[in-house]
Design a protein around this motif. Structure first.
Motif, PDB file in Angstrom:
ATOM      1  N   SER A 174       0.826  -1.249   0.079  1.00  0.00           N
ATOM      2  CA  SER A 174      -0.112  -0.206  -0.008  1.00  0.00           C
ATOM      3  C   SER A 174       0.915   1.174   0.004  1.00  0.00           C
ATOM      4  N   ASP A 175       0.336   2.336  -0.656  1.00  0.00           N
ATOM      5  CA  ASP A 175       0.940   3.678  -0.672  1.00  0.00           C
ATOM      6  C   ASP A 175      -0.044   4.841  -1.217  1.00  0.00           C
TER       7      ASP A 175
ATOM      8  N   ASP B 179       1.806   3.085  -7.701  1.00  0.00           N
ATOM      9  CA  ASP B 179       2.011   2.881  -8.790  1.00  0.00           C
ATOM     10  C   ASP B 179       1.628   1.504  -9.551  1.00  0.00           C
ATOM     11  N   PRO B 180       0.703   1.236 -10.033  1.00  0.00           N
ATOM     12  CA  PRO B 180       0.279   0.020 -10.531  1.00  0.00           C
ATOM     13  C   PRO B 180       1.223  -0.609 -11.412  1.00  0.00           C
TER      14      PRO B 180
ATOM     15  N   THR C  22      -5.603   1.882  -1.779  1.00  0.00           N
ATOM     16  CA  THR C  22      -4.127   2.556  -1.803  1.00  0.00           C
ATOM     17  C   THR C  22      -3.164   1.578  -2.072  1.00  0.00           C
ATOM     18  N   GLY C  23      -3.352   0.460  -2.808  1.00  0.00           N
ATOM     19  CA  GLY C  23      -2.431  -0.454  -3.142  1.00  0.00           C
ATOM     20  C   GLY C  23      -2.956  -1.709  -3.825  1.00  0.00           C
TER      21      GLY C  23
ATOM     22  N   SER D 283       9.437  -6.396  -5.795  1.00  0.00           N
ATOM     23  CA  SER D 283       9.691  -4.929  -5.534  1.00  0.00           C
ATOM     24  C   SER D 283       8.683  -4.009  -6.172  1.00  0.00           C
ATOM     25  N   VAL D 284       8.283  -3.069  -5.024  1.00  0.00           N
ATOM     26  CA  VAL D 284       7.276  -2.328  -5.067  1.00  0.00           C
ATOM     27  C   VAL D 284       7.500  -0.680  -5.224  1.00  0.00           C
ATOM     28  N   GLN D 285       7.121   0.054  -6.205  1.00  0.00           N
ATOM     29  CA  GLN D 285       7.452   1.318  -6.712  1.00  0.00           C
ATOM     30  C   GLN D 285       6.299   2.171  -6.470  1.00  0.00           C
ATOM     31  N   ASP D 286       6.440   3.277  -6.041  1.00  0.00           N
ATOM     32  CA  ASP D 286       5.388   4.229  -6.026  1.00  0.00           C
ATOM     33  C   ASP D 286       5.552   5.389  -7.138  1.00  0.00           C
ATOM     34  N   LEU D 287       4.809   6.392  -7.290  1.00  0.00           N
ATOM     35  CA  LEU D 287       4.822   7.206  -8.589  1.00  0.00           C
ATOM     36  C   LEU D 287       6.040   8.131  -8.457  1.00  0.00           C
ATOM     37  N   ALA D 288       6.403   8.064  -7.136  1.00  0.00           N
ATOM     38  CA  ALA D 288       7.662   9.138  -6.944  1.00  0.00           C
ATOM     39  C   ALA D 288       9.134   8.561  -7.178  1.00  0.00           C
ATOM     40  N   GLY D 289       9.066   7.059  -7.285  1.00  0.00           N
ATOM     41  CA  GLY D 289      10.206   6.204  -7.528  1.00  0.00           C
ATOM     42  C   GLY D 289      10.850   5.623  -6.309  1.00  0.00           C
TER      43      GLY D 289
END
Length: 803
Positions: A469-470, A474-475, A501-502, A525-531
């Motif tokens: 979750s974040d 970023d899907p 949110t995830g 490995s999970v990455q959000d829209l901010a990297g």
């Protein structure tokens, strides 16, 4: 009628006439005695018969007597000029003499030029002399000198400015009656100082003039012109812009109109004193003039158009040296350049043009000479959940010349905007900077792997799950890798559930087949829209069919999937057995070329155990190299049973280890060529028979430096036999053969020298024994022939002696 006895003057030759009377004894002689100023005498005389009257004319100077009876000889009278005395003597027959004396001057033009002078000189030094013109700013004294040393001054006159004038007539004062008693002397020089009152003669082009006439009619004049100026100049300055910004700043060009009130003006004498910190100077126009006299005004403009901090003042002196100063120094700044406001960021690593995964600092740089930080406005704002975000503050300003720098740091997570604008002290506005809204997100996504424990062994259902979750998830930024030790990258299957949110993934159960038993690494490995990224990793096994085996690196290089299999040097064999349960039984069996042997733990091999009581166990087998000293093929089999009654299967991968030890180099047999062999042929066939106890790798045939490589495949197809032809050449040839087997053992023949040629001469010349034998026989024969010829010759000589 000048002293001592009257003077006679002429500008050309003069004729003197003397008439004498003597009623008693009568005139006997008339005599003229000319004495020049050097004392040289010249006498002219004439005698008469007794008579009561006589007359005699003579030219002075140098002329002949009127009668022409007495020509003049060369004397002082021969020239055109004479100055001296003439003594006239009249004698009667009784011896009486009457004498009259006169001073006499005859002056030609040339002599006049030599002896005459008229000049006016300044006793008072001029205040200034400009372009040959003299200027005074105070009373001026001049000396007038008139001189005529030959015939003297007859009359003079002079004038100076509007206040001085005078004249003298010396001849009129002396009178022309030579019979009267003279009372004044001849005047040859007049000198006088003339003082011009400056206040009474405050004007330009003042004329000081003098003239005289001498007694022979020559005239001379003298003139001197000057200027007197006692009026001080006046300077005024008017500006078109009078209202500065912030006391001294102007954002537009500023023009000063300079006026100088002055009669004797020269623009070269205007002393502008201007400075500009930027170096550029203002433009000064030409001068225009109007008015007259002391009310003449002269005007120019000074335009300050370029940027800079200016100081401005001026001074002036007129041609007479009168000075005037502006009386103040104006200080002001022209600044027509808008501030250059730039904003740069230390962190431009955005994701999706909007998200930043680290602290972001904005560096504000203002390039401006006339800078005031109070006039620069930096506004940072937080949007969205702004009450939970601290608005970043601007740092203190630092300065480097015209560069002024400050920074603002966006530390906390949040969505921000930034606006920057300003002006300089002159009111010039900078461009407005507005940053695009951006998000600071330094928080990595929260993630977990569930369903399978890390370092766990799994024999039943195996279904790992991943949940993350974040706020800015970023899907497309999620990567999942499932890697098996034996199976490598493994495809997984499962279903996704989208959360607020995830997202959450649940994998399908691993297939219950022997091929899926392996040690697995699951990495998410999970990455959000901010990297921002976070990783989770677990290690687990799917162990439904027993232990998992891995080889140590050197063992893998020898006996692994891509191992070399062959070695020429025995080595330790090391492998690792991994199992979730404790082993109850283990055994190592060695098969050496079909001979089976059960190896003894502690003597033939060792086992190092690692692992907790609960969880995975690892067993490291080290099988000593002393078990493999003999050449041959080795097959090691590791068998074990765990507490779950899982038994290793001798047919599975990783449980058998096979390799070969080969310390013997290949055998090389050469047929058809011997070292030192000579073959009378156009070419020679050579056969190689190369054998190895295990497997050949390659053979290199080197003939005269030319190499031919035979590969393992070629050698296998030919059974190790190689046939090739050596072409004939008229020289010795060299042959070397090198063989390499799969274990790295190398065999190399000695270099063979052989001669292959059908040429008999070459064969003979290269056969040294035959060549040397033949050469010896020939030398013996040659000696015998020589002895025979010698003996025959000697015998012939003896026969002649007997006769």
């Amino acid at each position: 009628n000048y002293l001592p006895s009257g003077w006679l003057f002429s500008g050309e030759k003069m004729t003197l006439s003397l008439t004498g009377q003597d009623e008693t004894a009568g005139i006997r002689m008339i005599r003229f005695v000319f004495t020049d100023e050097n004392g040289e005498e010249t006498v002219r005389s004439k005698s008469f018969q007794p008579s009561g009257e006589a007359a005699f004319d003579v030219e002075v100077p140098g002329g002949e007597m009127a009668s022409g009876e007495l020509p003049f000889a060369q004397s002082a009278l021969d020239g055109e000029n004479f100055r001296g005395t003439v003594r006239m003597e009249l004698y009667d027959w009784a011896g009486n003499c009457t004498v009259k004396t006169r001073n006499c001057v005859v002056e030609g033009e040339e002599r006049h030029k030599e002896t005459a002078a008229a000049w006016i000189e300044a006793v008072t030094r001029p205040s200034r002399t400009v372009d040959g013109e003299d200027y005074y700013n105070s009373d001026a004294v001049f000396r007038l000198t008139l001189s005529d040393g030959f015939s003297g001054l007859r009359k003079i006159q002079y004038s100076a400015g509007s206040t001085l004038s005078g004249s003298e007539d010396y001849a009129a004062q002396a009178g022309a009656d030579l019979r009267a008693a003279p009372s004044s002397e001849l005047t040859c020089e007049f000198s006088r100082e003339l003082t011009l009152d400056a206040s009474a003669n405050n004007q330009n082009d003042i004329r000081i003039w003098a003239a005289y006439q001498d007694h022979t009619g020559h005239e001379e004049t003298a003139e001197y012109r000057c200027h007197i100026d006692v009026t001080a100049p006046e300077i005024t300055v008017q500006y078109d812009q009078k209202e500065p910004v912030n006391g001294r700043y102007y954002a537009q060009p500023r023009t000063a109109t300079v006026t100088v009130r002055e009669r004797n003006f020269d623009e070269r004498d205007v002393e502008f004193q201007i400075t500009n910190t930027e170096g550029a100077m203002p433009e000064i126009s030409g001068w225009s003039s109007s008015g007259s006299g002391d009310d003449t005004v002269h005007v120019c403009t000074v335009t300050f158009a370029e940027d800079g901090d200016y100081t401005f003042t001026l001074a002036f002196q007129d041609l007479a040296g009168n000075r005037a100063v502006y009386g103040q120094t104006d200080e002001f700044t022209i600044d027509r350049t808008a501030p250059e406001l730039e904003v740069s960021w230390d962190n431009e690593d955005s994701r999706n043009g909007f998200y930043y995964g680290a602290v972001r600092t904005a560096f504000v740089t203002v390039r401006e000479q006339n800078f005031d930080e109070e006039l620069i406005h930096i506004e940072a704002a937080a949007e969205g959940d702004a009450e939970n975000v601290s608005i970043p503050a601007l740092s203190a300003w630092s300065h480097d010349g015209d560069r002024h720098m400050a920074s603002i740091v966006f530390w906390e997570d949040g969505q921000y905007t930034l606006r920057a604008e300003g002006e300089d002290l002159a009111g010039n506005l900078s461009a407005v900077y507005e940053a695009e809204p951006f998000v600071i997100d330094q928080t990595p996504p929260q993630r977990e792997i569930y369903g399978v424990l890390d370092s766990s062994a799994n024999a039943g259902e195996v279904r790992p799950g991943i949940r993350y979750s974040d706020a800015n998830y970023d899907p497309s930024g999620t990567e999942i890798f499932l890697t098996g030790y034996e199976n490598g990258e493994t495809e997984w299957k499962g279903s996704w559930i989208q959360l607020e949110t995830g997202a959450e993934l649940k994998m399908e159960d691993f297939p219950h087949i022997q091929e899926m038993d392996d040690m697995y690494t699951l990495r998410a490995s999970v990455q959000d829209l901010a990297g921002n990224s976070s990783q989770a990793q677990i290690l687990f096994s799917v162990n439904r069919f027993g232990s998992v085996y891995t080889l140590e690196a050197e063992t893998e290089a020898l006996a692994g999937k891509n191992g070399s299999f062959y070695t020429n040097q025995e080595q330790d064999i090391v492998l690792i057995e991994t199992n979730v349960d404790t082993l109850e039984f283990r055994e190592v069996i060695c098969n050496h070329d079909g001979k089976l042997a059960s190896l003894e733990e502690g003597r033939d091999y060792t086992v190092e155990e690692r692992g907790e009581s609960i969880g995975w166990k690892q067993y490291t087998y080290t099988i000593g190299k002393e078990n493999f000293t003999e050449e041959g093929t080795y097959l090691l089999t590791i068998y074990s049973e765990d507490r779950a009654d899982n038994a290793s299967d001798t047919g599975s991968k990783g449980k058998t280890i096979e390799f070969a030890v080969d310390k013997t180099a290949p055998d090389i047999l050469i047929s058809g060529a011997d070292d030192g062999g000579r073959y009378r042929e156009g070419s020679r066939e050579v056969t190689l028979d190369i054998q190895d106890n295990m497997q050949l790798w390659e053979v290199c045939v080197n003939l005269n430096g030319q190499k031919r490589i035979y590969t393992a495949l070629e050698l296998e197809e030919s059974g190790g036999r190689i046939a090739f032809r050596i072409p004939g050449e008229n020289r010795w040839q060299e042959l070397t053969v090198t063989a390499l087997d799969r274990a790295g053992n190398t065999a190399r023949t000695e270099t063979l020298r052989l001669l292959v040629t059908p040429n008999l001469l070459i064969q003979f010349l290269t056969n040294k024994p035959a060549f040397y034998t033949t050469a010896g026989i020939l030398l013996i024969l040659e000696g015998a022939v020589m002895w025979y010829l010698y003996a025959r010759t000697k015998r012939g000589k003896n026969e002649k002696k007997e006769i």
